[in-house]
Design a protein around this motif. Structure first.
Motif, PDB file in Angstrom:
ATOM      1  N   ALA A 137      50.054  41.516  50.237  1.00 13.55           N
ATOM      2  CA  ALA A 137      48.756  41.744  49.880  1.00 13.55           C
ATOM      3  C   ALA A 137      48.077  41.513  48.614  1.00 13.55           C
ATOM      4  O   ALA A 137      47.432  41.655  47.276  1.00 13.55           O
ATOM      5  CB  ALA A 137      49.031  43.330  49.141  1.00 13.55           C
ATOM      6  N   ALA A 138      49.196  39.821  47.637  1.00 19.26           N
ATOM      7  CA  ALA A 138      49.045  39.915  46.441  1.00 19.26           C
ATOM      8  C   ALA A 138      47.790  39.235  45.768  1.00 19.26           C
ATOM      9  O   ALA A 138      47.464  38.196  46.988  1.00 19.26           O
ATOM     10  CB  ALA A 138      50.051  39.230  45.665  1.00 19.26           C
ATOM     11  N   LEU A 139      46.520  39.416  45.232  1.00 18.66           N
ATOM     12  CA  LEU A 139      45.829  38.788  44.814  1.00 18.66           C
ATOM     13  C   LEU A 139      45.675  37.754  43.338  1.00 18.66           C
ATOM     14  O   LEU A 139      46.418  38.338  42.707  1.00 18.66           O
ATOM     15  CB  LEU A 139      44.509  40.038  44.841  1.00 18.66           C
ATOM     16  N   GLY A 154      38.416  31.263  51.270  1.00 17.06           N
ATOM     17  CA  GLY A 154      38.325  32.241  51.345  1.00 17.06           C
ATOM     18  C   GLY A 154      38.305  33.214  50.316  1.00 17.06           C
ATOM     19  O   GLY A 154      37.639  34.128  50.698  1.00 17.06           O
ATOM     20  N   GLY A 155      37.719  32.947  49.661  1.00 14.74           N
ATOM     21  CA  GLY A 155      37.872  33.863  48.424  1.00 14.74           C
ATOM     22  C   GLY A 155      37.066  34.209  47.843  1.00 14.74           C
ATOM     23  O   GLY A 155      35.429  33.710  47.759  1.00 14.74           O
ATOM     24  N   GLN A 156      36.653  34.942  47.024  1.00 14.50           N
ATOM     25  CA  GLN A 156      35.310  35.132  45.951  1.00 14.50           C
ATOM     26  C   GLN A 156      35.206  34.097  45.220  1.00 14.50           C
ATOM     27  O   GLN A 156      36.186  34.283  43.293  1.00 14.50           O
ATOM     28  CB  GLN A 156      35.019  36.551  45.611  1.00 14.50           C
ATOM     29  N   ALA A 157      34.737  33.597  44.317  1.00 13.61           N
ATOM     30  CA  ALA A 157      34.656  32.447  42.876  1.00 13.61           C
ATOM     31  C   ALA A 157      32.594  32.561  42.709  1.00 13.61           C
ATOM     32  O   ALA A 157      31.826  32.368  43.628  1.00 13.61           O
ATOM     33  CB  ALA A 157      34.460  30.589  43.350  1.00 13.61           C
ATOM     34  N   GLY A 158      32.485  32.766  41.253  1.00 11.91           N
ATOM     35  CA  GLY A 158      31.070  32.368  40.657  1.00 11.91           C
ATOM     36  C   GLY A 158      31.542  31.695  39.140  1.00 11.91           C
ATOM     37  O   GLY A 158      32.503  31.811  38.367  1.00 11.91           O
ATOM     38  N   TRP A 210      33.414  31.428  35.189  1.00  9.10           N
ATOM     39  CA  TRP A 210      34.563  30.997  35.823  1.00  9.10           C
ATOM     40  C   TRP A 210      35.672  31.755  36.165  1.00  9.10           C
ATOM     41  O   TRP A 210      36.285  31.978  34.979  1.00  9.10           O
ATOM     42  CB  TRP A 210      34.151  29.370  36.032  1.00  9.10           C
ATOM     43  N   SER A 211      34.936  32.621  37.606  1.00  7.89           N
ATOM     44  CA  SER A 211      35.795  33.083  37.894  1.00  7.89           C
ATOM     45  C   SER A 211      36.958  32.979  39.306  1.00  7.89           C
ATOM     46  O   SER A 211      35.361  32.890  40.396  1.00  7.89           O
ATOM     47  CB  SER A 211      35.517  35.273  37.340  1.00  7.89           C
ATOM     48  N   ILE A 212      37.295  32.774  40.207  1.00  7.54           N
ATOM     49  CA  ILE A 212      38.191  32.704  41.046  1.00  7.54           C
ATOM     50  C   ILE A 212      38.862  34.764  41.869  1.00  7.54           C
ATOM     51  O   ILE A 212      40.036  34.906  40.782  1.00  7.54           O
ATOM     52  CB  ILE A 212      38.793  32.647  41.783  1.00  7.54           C
ATOM     53  N   GLU A 213      38.978  34.953  42.446  1.00  6.81           N
ATOM     54  CA  GLU A 213      40.102  36.284  43.322  1.00  6.81           C
ATOM     55  C   GLU A 213      40.685  35.851  44.807  1.00  6.81           C
ATOM     56  O   GLU A 213      39.077  35.596  45.234  1.00  6.81           O
ATOM     57  CB  GLU A 213      39.030  37.460  43.466  1.00  6.81           C
TER      58      GLU A 213
END
Length: 464
Positions: free
Chosen positions: A398-400, A435-439, A449-452
């Motif tokens: 479950a680590a992000l 498949g992560g969220q980036a923007g 700029w961030s990504i998860e």
């Protein structure tokens, strides 16, 4: 011809003389003693073998003549055995008149009179120095062969086709993990061999013997530790006078390490082909997009060269780790190195291992961020700063993974009217792959700029 022993007309003197001549003619030393060990007969071969003339030996105790001091205890035991009416035979060390000792094969027997009463002892002996030396040389030769086989990991065998027995060596047994044997029934090898390779045994009926005894590689299941090992076998057929196969003589040796190396080389070649294919595709994409968005050919060449340098730097980092993974800290520091001469880019976060694909994508994205910041953003002004942070939230599956680039102290920021290749790479490089969220946000104080994305996705090896 009438025998002296069978006629009643021959006087006893002539008969004794004939018997003496007969005993002197044999090639073994013959010695007779009474029960106390006193010599009563000593033939010519005994004279030659022990150096004592018959006149010197007669009347003396045998223990004084040819028994070395260290052999006296054994000699006494032999005399006790003989006095008990038993025969004794064996190899002993005896002494010559001049003092030197040598090995002798001796057979001693009790002498009985007509009434069955024991009256003396007779012994037959022969020097066996040549035989002992031959056996010693053979033993030494066999020992050298055993050592050589062990050092080379080679086990030898001899299969008697008619009897079904396979004579094997110590190293052969070690290779197969079957304990110490000198021979094995030929049928046992089917049990020891991997089921998929049993048709490759020399004893297999699947193919003619001539087709099987050449060089062959097959797998076995060792009996002691149940390991699957690869063996190579070479053999030769020995034929009888009728030309029919009678024996097979051969050798086996373990080639497991070689087979594993071959498998590893094959995997590496496949991986290399995959890496080259992916790298060329990435270079092609960078080239196409750079040429499409550049204002001039000169600008395109400069930008393309810088992007290839960033890609090469990330590849170098991965090569140092055999393309298995790379430290995120090394990737980040390598990407910002050429833009951080004034120490205005600050990094913090735990040391995390990234898979090859994630490492390349992050390196290229950071290169574009640094280039944009130097041209239009925070790094274009002396007061500008960049904060790069990352951390991991949660445990195990479950680590992000969260990563953030934040500029401050630069000129006012507004969203561009048209997004170039660099902007699209920054936004999509990791998010699109995993498949992560980036923007990317164009805040007035500076670009963020961030990504998860799941940490496990970033750590997976690249796939074809």
């Amino acid at each position: 011809m009438t025998s002296f022993a069978s006629t009643g007309t021959v006087d006893s003197g002539r008969q004794v003389h004939f018997q003496a001549q007969l005993l002197n003619a044999v090639e073994q030393a013959i010695i007779a003693t009474d029960l106390a060990g006193v010599v009563t007969y000593w033939n010519r071969c005994a004279e030659r073998l022990y150096g004592w003339a018959a006149e010197e030996a007669l009347g003396r105790n045998i223990l004084e003549l040819n028994i070395p001091p260290e052999g006296l205890p054994q000699a006494e035991e032999i005399m006790d055995c003989l006095r008990a009416g038993k025969m004794w035979s064996g190899d002993v060390i005896l002494r010559h008149k001049d003092g030197h000792s040598f090995p002798v094969q001796v057979t001693d027997s009790p002498v009985l009179d007509d009434g069955g009463q024991m009256v003396g002892i007779v012994g037959i002996s022969m020097e066996i120095g040549d035989r002992v030396r031959t056996l010693a040389a053979l033993t030494s030769s066999e020992e050298r062969l055993r050592i050589a086989q062990h050092a080379g990991g080679i086990g030898t065998f001899e299969w008697n086709i008619r009897s079904g027995e396979v004579m094997v060596t110590e190293e052969f047994c070690r290779i197969w993990g079957i304990g110490q044997h000198t021979s094995i029934r030929v049928g046992a090898f089917e049990e020891f061999t991997h089921p998929d390779d049993r048709d490759l045994l020399a004893t297999s009926l699947a193919r003619p013997l001539e087709d099987l005894i050449g060089y062959t590689e097959y797998r076995i299941i060792r009996q002691d530790d149940r390991q699957v090992r690869w063996l190579a076998r070479r053999g030769e057929i020995v034929r009888n006078e009728a030309g029919e196969p009678s024996r097979v003589i051969g050798a086996v040796y373990d080639i497991t390490d070689r087979k594993r190396a071959e498998e590893q080389r094959q995997l590496l070649m496949q991986e290399l082909a995959h890496r080259v294919k992916n790298t060329l595709a990435m270079v092609q994409a960078i080239s196409t997009q750079t040429m499409r968005s550049a204002a001039s050919l000169e600008e395109a060449g400069t930008i393309f060269g810088e992007r290839l340098t960033a890609l090469a730097r990330a590849n170098d980092t991965l090569l140092q780790e055999n393309w298995s993974s790379a430290s995120i800290r090394v990737i980040v520091e390598g990407a910002i190195q050429s833009h951080n001469d004034h120490g205005r880019i600050h990094c913090s976060g735990p040391d995390i291992r990234l898979g090859p694909k994630a490492a390349l994508a992050l390196s290229l994205a950071l290169h574009e961020l640094c280039t944009n910041a130097a041209k239009y953003g925070a790094l274009s002004m002396e007061t500008g700063q960049v904060e790069i942070t990352w951390h991991v939230a949660g445990d195990k599956d479950a680590a992000l993974f969260r990563f953030r680039w934040q500029e401050s102290g630069g000129p006012p920021v507004k969203a561009p009217e048209r997004k170039g290749f660099g902007s699209r790479l920054i936004e999509r490089s990791l998010a699109g792959s995993f498949g992560g969220q980036a923007g990317i946000r164009y805040e007035p104080t500076g670009i963020v700029w961030s990504i998860e994305t799941p940490l496990s996705a970033l750590q997976e090896p690249s796939s074809g």
